[in-house]
Design a protein around this motif. Structure first.
Motif: not given
Length: 269
Positions: A72, A75-76, A104, A107-109, A128, A192, A194
């Protein structure tokens, strides 16, 4: 070279060239330099390349606290790089851990990702919701680094990559305590929330023949529209070095009209 700071973490990245942007993400114990050293900058000269160093790697912030790591956070961090670079949507490509971060991110964005190329990564260690939670090889690697340092891993990656010195030297440039904490962080980071199967963008998996079983390909791990290309005679490292194979796949995906419209039926094979 540009840097950003997010949540007390410095993220270094390289911004190379111009044209349709590509986000190239390295594997564990590597750095953004891997893409240039392997020849991707030359092969993709018609594109703008964003090459971040994940936290705990290269010239980004180094932590010995495992809680500062995890997908996480990566990803950010990558999302913040895209924001700083003024890139709304990007084709993401990653090797090993970088491939999992690319999946990821999609999936998240999903609004920020046109498509994903994952080299030597099936998303297996991405936490996931539709994949098994355990990933024993990360625990094994962390224990090996704690007991033996980085020299054995550096020798392994160099051997798998045909003896290239820069593969070994980049691994040895890491701090063992940081590397150990990074691997522990991947095991303890929050899930995640997701599913990998929910990724709707075009996805191209590329894997060496020797690693297909370790990555647990194919279904049910693949999103329905994903394609898998297995490179005969190649391994986890040598598949990454096949610029002649990966670059054309990236070029095709970046130029695909399917990748620009969520409304397209990207789930059909």
């Amino acid at each position: 070279m540009p840097e950003i700071e997010r949540d007390g973490t410095r993220i270094h990245y390289q911004d190379v060239g111009g044209g349709e942007p590509l986000l190239l993400m390295h594997g564990g114990l590597a750095s953004g330099d891997y893409w240039r050293l392997a020849g991707y900058a030359d092969a993709l000269a018609g594109h703008r390349l964003l090459l971040p160093d994940f936290r705990g790697h290269g010239r980004s912030s180094l932590f010995r606290d495992p809680s500062r790591y995890g997908i996480p956070s990566d990803v950010e961090d990558v999302l913040a790089v895209l924001d700083a670079a003024g890139v709304d949507r990007v084709t993401a490509c990653g090797w090993s851990w970088g491939g999992t971060v690319g999946l990821a991110l999609a999936a998240l964005h999903p609004d920020r990702v046109r498509g994903v190329v994952a080299i030597g990564s099936s998303g297996r260690h991405g936490r996931f919701t539709d994949l098994p939670a355990g990933y024993g090889r990360f625990a094994e690697t962390a224990a090996r680094i704690r007991a033996e340092g980085l020299a054995p891993a550096a020798r392994d990656v160099s051997r798998l990559g045909g003896g290239r010195d820069w593969l070994r030297e980049t691994f040895l440039a890491n701090e063992p305590a940081t590397a150990h904490s990074w691997y522990l962080g991947q095991l303890t980071a929050p899930p995640l929330g997701r599913a990998l199967a929910d990724v709707w963008q075009p996805v191209r998996f590329i894997a060496g023949e020797d690693e297909v079983q370790l990555l647990d390909f194919p279904d049910p791990l693949l999103p329905p529209q994903a394609e898998l290309r297995v490179l005969e005679g190649e391994n986890h490292v040598s598949a990454f070095l096949r610029v002649d194979v990966v670059a054309p796949v990236l070029e095709q995906l970046a130029g695909s009209s399917v990748a620009t419209t969520q409304g397209a039926d990207v789930r059909s094979r």
